[in-house]
Design a protein around this motif. Sequence first.
Motif, PDB file in Angstrom:
ATOM      1  N   ILE A  31       0.842  -1.194   0.000  1.00 35.03           N
ATOM      2  CA  ILE A  31       0.000   0.000   0.000  1.00 35.03           C
ATOM      3  C   ILE A  31       0.882   1.250   0.000  1.00 35.03           C
ATOM      4  O   ILE A  31       2.028   1.220   0.446  1.00 35.03           O
ATOM      5  CB  ILE A  31      -0.993   0.046   1.184  1.00 35.03           C
ATOM      6  N   ASP A  32       0.310   2.316  -0.525  1.00 38.73           N
ATOM      7  CA  ASP A  32       1.025   3.599  -0.578  1.00 38.73           C
ATOM      8  C   ASP A  32      -0.014   4.663  -0.910  1.00 38.73           C
ATOM      9  O   ASP A  32      -0.960   4.396  -1.660  1.00 38.73           O
ATOM     10  CB  ASP A  32       2.104   3.568  -1.677  1.00 38.73           C
ATOM     11  N   ASN A  33       0.149   5.864  -0.364  1.00 43.10           N
ATOM     12  CA  ASN A  33      -0.807   6.928  -0.715  1.00 43.10           C
ATOM     13  C   ASN A  33      -0.323   7.761  -1.895  1.00 43.10           C
ATOM     14  O   ASN A  33      -0.998   8.692  -2.308  1.00 43.10           O
ATOM     15  CB  ASN A  33      -1.130   7.815   0.494  1.00 43.10           C
ATOM     16  N   TYR A  37       5.166  14.430  -2.082  1.00 46.78           N
ATOM     17  CA  TYR A  37       6.372  14.940  -1.407  1.00 46.78           C
ATOM     18  C   TYR A  37       7.537  15.010  -2.392  1.00 46.78           C
ATOM     19  O   TYR A  37       8.341  15.927  -2.360  1.00 46.78           O
ATOM     20  CB  TYR A  37       6.686  14.041  -0.209  1.00 46.78           C
ATOM     21  N   TYR A  38       7.648  14.006  -3.238  1.00 45.24           N
ATOM     22  CA  TYR A  38       8.585  14.088  -4.371  1.00 45.24           C
ATOM     23  C   TYR A  38       7.945  13.432  -5.580  1.00 45.24           C
ATOM     24  O   TYR A  38       6.843  12.840  -5.468  1.00 45.24           O
ATOM     25  CB  TYR A  38       9.961  13.497  -4.025  1.00 45.24           C
ATOM     26  N   ASP A  39       8.624  13.526  -6.709  1.00 41.33           N
ATOM     27  CA  ASP A  39       8.129  13.104  -8.018  1.00 41.33           C
ATOM     28  C   ASP A  39       7.306  11.800  -8.003  1.00 41.33           C
ATOM     29  O   ASP A  39       7.842  10.709  -7.786  1.00 41.33           O
ATOM     30  CB  ASP A  39       9.366  12.925  -8.922  1.00 41.33           C
ATOM     31  N   TYR A 152      11.186  17.390  14.464  1.00 44.62           N
ATOM     32  CA  TYR A 152       9.873  16.772  14.697  1.00 44.62           C
ATOM     33  C   TYR A 152       9.821  15.390  14.042  1.00 44.62           C
ATOM     34  O   TYR A 152       9.205  14.460  14.566  1.00 44.62           O
ATOM     35  CB  TYR A 152       8.767  17.689  14.158  1.00 44.62           C
ATOM     36  N   TYR A 153      10.490  15.260  12.887  1.00 41.36           N
ATOM     37  CA  TYR A 153      10.585  13.937  12.246  1.00 41.36           C
ATOM     38  C   TYR A 153      11.157  12.917  13.228  1.00 41.36           C
ATOM     39  O   TYR A 153      10.598  11.828  13.430  1.00 41.36           O
ATOM     40  CB  TYR A 153      11.470  14.030  10.994  1.00 41.36           C
ATOM     41  N   ALA A 154      12.285  13.277  13.858  1.00 38.12           N
ATOM     42  CA  ALA A 154      12.931  12.364  14.802  1.00 38.12           C
ATOM     43  C   ALA A 154      11.998  12.057  15.970  1.00 38.12           C
ATOM     44  O   ALA A 154      11.936  10.910  16.438  1.00 38.12           O
ATOM     45  CB  ALA A 154      14.229  12.980  15.320  1.00 38.12           C
ATOM     46  N   THR A 156       8.790  11.878  15.903  1.00 38.45           N
ATOM     47  CA  THR A 156       7.746  10.913  15.517  1.00 38.45           C
ATOM     48  C   THR A 156       8.319   9.499  15.465  1.00 38.45           C
ATOM     49  O   THR A 156       7.646   8.529  15.797  1.00 38.45           O
ATOM     50  CB  THR A 156       7.082  11.261  14.167  1.00 38.45           C
ATOM     51  N   LYS A 157       9.581   9.370  15.060  1.00 38.38           N
ATOM     52  CA  LYS A 157      10.199   8.032  14.985  1.00 38.38           C
ATOM     53  C   LYS A 157      10.444   7.480  16.388  1.00 38.38           C
ATOM     54  O   LYS A 157      10.250   6.304  16.650  1.00 38.38           O
ATOM     55  CB  LYS A 157      11.506   8.093  14.184  1.00 38.38           C
ATOM     56  N   LYS A 158      10.888   8.349  17.281  1.00 37.76           N
ATOM     57  CA  LYS A 158      11.082   7.929  18.667  1.00 37.76           C
ATOM     58  C   LYS A 158       9.730   7.545  19.277  1.00 37.76           C
ATOM     59  O   LYS A 158       9.611   6.547  19.997  1.00 37.76           O
ATOM     60  CB  LYS A 158      11.734   9.070  19.461  1.00 37.76           C
ATOM     61  N   THR A 182      20.955   6.746   6.858  1.00 37.59           N
ATOM     62  CA  THR A 182      21.100   7.321   5.504  1.00 37.59           C
ATOM     63  C   THR A 182      21.248   6.275   4.395  1.00 37.59           C
ATOM     64  O   THR A 182      22.361   5.930   3.973  1.00 37.59           O
ATOM     65  CB  THR A 182      22.290   8.300   5.453  1.00 37.59           C
ATOM     66  N   VAL A 183      20.114   5.807   3.914  1.00 36.83           N
ATOM     67  CA  VAL A 183      20.091   4.740   2.914  1.00 36.83           C
ATOM     68  C   VAL A 183      20.239   5.349   1.516  1.00 36.83           C
ATOM     69  O   VAL A 183      19.616   6.374   1.220  1.00 36.83           O
ATOM     70  CB  VAL A 183      18.780   3.940   3.021  1.00 36.83           C
ATOM     71  N   TYR A 184      21.064   4.735   0.671  1.00 28.62           N
ATOM     72  CA  TYR A 184      21.250   5.270  -0.688  1.00 28.62           C
ATOM     73  C   TYR A 184      21.370   4.098  -1.664  1.00 28.62           C
ATOM     74  O   TYR A 184      21.631   2.948  -1.266  1.00 28.62           O
ATOM     75  CB  TYR A 184      22.511   6.157  -0.753  1.00 28.62           C
TER      76      TYR A 184
HETATM   77  P1  NAD Z   1      10.097   7.084   0.704  1.00 28.65           P
HETATM   78  O1  NAD Z   1       9.522   8.444   0.925  1.00 28.65           O
HETATM   79  O2  NAD Z   1      10.722   6.805  -0.608  1.00 28.65           O
HETATM   80  O3  NAD Z   1       8.988   5.986   0.973  1.00 28.65           O
HETATM   81  C1  NAD Z   1       7.871   6.176   1.819  1.00 28.65           C
HETATM   82  C2  NAD Z   1       6.628   5.860   1.017  1.00 28.65           C
HETATM   83  O4  NAD Z   1       5.525   5.969   1.919  1.00 28.65           O
HETATM   84  C3  NAD Z   1       6.371   6.842  -0.122  1.00 28.65           C
HETATM   85  O5  NAD Z   1       6.168   6.142  -1.333  1.00 28.65           O
HETATM   86  C4  NAD Z   1       5.122   7.601   0.299  1.00 28.65           C
HETATM   87  O6  NAD Z   1       4.268   7.890  -0.808  1.00 28.65           O
HETATM   88  C5  NAD Z   1       4.471   6.619   1.257  1.00 28.65           C
HETATM   89  N1  NAD Z   1       3.668   7.286   2.283  1.00 28.65           N
HETATM   90  C6  NAD Z   1       3.986   8.397   3.004  1.00 28.65           C
HETATM   91  N2  NAD Z   1       2.980   8.695   3.845  1.00 28.65           N
HETATM   92  C7  NAD Z   1       2.025   7.746   3.663  1.00 28.65           C
HETATM   93  C8  NAD Z   1       0.748   7.513   4.223  1.00 28.65           C
HETATM   94  N3  NAD Z   1       0.239   8.345   5.139  1.00 28.65           N
HETATM   95  N4  NAD Z   1       0.037   6.436   3.816  1.00 28.65           N
HETATM   96  C9  NAD Z   1       0.529   5.600   2.865  1.00 28.65           C
HETATM   97  N5  NAD Z   1       1.716   5.780   2.269  1.00 28.65           N
HETATM   98  C10 NAD Z   1       2.459   6.842   2.669  1.00 28.65           C
HETATM   99  O7  NAD Z   1      11.123   6.844   1.890  1.00 28.65           O
HETATM  100  P2  NAD Z   1      12.180   5.668   2.134  1.00 28.65           P
HETATM  101  O8  NAD Z   1      13.527   6.264   2.024  1.00 28.65           O
HETATM  102  O9  NAD Z   1      11.828   4.466   1.325  1.00 28.65           O
HETATM  103  O10 NAD Z   1      11.913   5.404   3.675  1.00 28.65           O
HETATM  104  C11 NAD Z   1      11.141   4.313   4.155  1.00 28.65           C
HETATM  105  C12 NAD Z   1      11.037   4.424   5.658  1.00 28.65           C
HETATM  106  O11 NAD Z   1      12.342   4.428   6.229  1.00 28.65           O
HETATM  107  C13 NAD Z   1      10.371   5.696   6.157  1.00 28.65           C
HETATM  108  O12 NAD Z   1       9.620   5.373   7.299  1.00 28.65           O
HETATM  109  C14 NAD Z   1      11.530   6.584   6.535  1.00 28.65           C
HETATM  110  O13 NAD Z   1      11.174   7.528   7.524  1.00 28.65           O
HETATM  111  C15 NAD Z   1      12.511   5.557   7.054  1.00 28.65           C
HETATM  112  N6  NAD Z   1      13.916   5.987   6.981  1.00 28.65           N
HETATM  113  C16 NAD Z   1      14.535   6.131   5.779  1.00 28.65           C
HETATM  114  C17 NAD Z   1      15.866   6.524   5.718  1.00 28.65           C
HETATM  115  C18 NAD Z   1      16.604   6.696   4.423  1.00 28.65           C
HETATM  116  O14 NAD Z   1      17.780   7.059   4.465  1.00 28.65           O
HETATM  117  N7  NAD Z   1      15.994   6.424   3.263  1.00 28.65           N
HETATM  118  C19 NAD Z   1      16.562   6.775   6.913  1.00 28.65           C
HETATM  119  C20 NAD Z   1      15.900   6.621   8.128  1.00 28.65           C
HETATM  120  C21 NAD Z   1      14.583   6.201   8.150  1.00 28.65           C
END
Ligand code: NAD
Length: 336
Positions: A31-33, A37-39, A152-154, A156-158, A182-184
């Motif tokens: 699932i995804d909404n 936020y980006y492209d 605030y992001y941090a 919510t995760k905590k 930091t995933v890349y």
């Molecule tokens: P991402 O933004 O590419 O993926 C998140 C997806 O969730 C997006 O496709 C977005 O459309 C969807 N989404 C957002 N809000 C939603 C909602 N309310 N309902 C349904 N879908 C929703 O990010 P990512 O890099 O793949 O990150 C995945 C998870 O890992 C996230 O929880 C992020 O906070 C966490 N995280 C990522 C990193 C990183 O470096 N990429 C680091 C720390 C934590």
Amino acid sequence: MNPVLITGCAGFIGMHCAKRLLEQGVPVVGIDNLNHYYDVALKHARLDQLRPHAHFRFVELDVADRPGMERLFAEVLPGKVLHLAAQAGVRYSIDQPDDYTDSNLLGFGNILQSCRKHRVQHLVYASSSSVYGGNTKMPFAESDAVDHPISYYAATKKANELMAHTYSHLYGIPTTGLRFFTVYGPWGRPDMALFKFTKAMLAGETIDVYGEGKLVRDFTYIDDIVEGIMRVLDKPATADAGYDSQHPNPGTSTAPYRIFNIGNNSPTLLMDYIAALESALDITADKRMLPIQPGDMHSTAADTRALQAWVGFAPAMPVSTGVQQFVDWYRSFYRV
Ligand code: NAD
């Protein structure tokens, strides 16, 4: 076999995890909404990677939609849940905290409630290195996370980690939180430095280097992250010897409640990351040095011994090779 439910499956990490599970023959409901936020085209392109698999089903749904989530869980009856949907990004949370409240707090509450109601075997969810806040003791061990997040992001995760603990304790839901560093890699996020730098450098534009280039990040390659997540999902979520010793309050939960760092074990200076990119692109970047941004951490470094002990996690990708893999994907995807 009950499907694995992946939230945020059109996202960077979600798509890679769904792909790996589908290739192993595991049915996946994603699932995804598809928020803006980006492209969004990139999110659709990621989903196109998954759609050819017969055992994949996509549902456009917001995790903050409680009745919708409840209907989905009742219909799908997921065995395990990999919860990755969230409003990501530290800097965006400074201007748009509401999006984080909705997706990361309300949405997480809905996930917990549905997992409880449908007796999900294991909830694995995304936490973040940002929970370490202004911590200066490096590398971060799991117990070093202080209750003073600096964005605030941090926060919510905590909060997610705290909420998960109550559901493990009160309702016996096995939960594992993974603090990503930091995933890349290929299909990476356009709001993150590697993507932004690559785009700017190929267009001959200046790149903005925050923290005067002195920031340190434990950049972690996507394949290492996926491998770690798969091992965690495969491991039976029962209490075992590794549980109590890792638990911050041993003996307080009725079900396993775990938190792990998942990082590269190899903190890298931002300037060295940029140097790897310059070499991969064969372009010297025109750099604008800027101060550290509000909410940003100066340095991150993961102590990953707990995850290594639990599932044998061992990150393998050096930054120089990983950055090259990203550049190869970027050039072929955008035909530049
Ligand atoms: P991402 O933004 O590419 O993926 C998140 C997806 O969730 C997006 O496709 C977005 O459309 C969807 N989404 C957002 N809000 C939603 C909602 N309310 N309902 C349904 N879908 C929703 O990010 P990512 O890099 O793949 O990150 C995945 C998870 O890992 C996230 O929880 C992020 O906070 C966490 N995280 C990522 C990193 C990183 O470096 N990429 C680091 C720390 C934590």
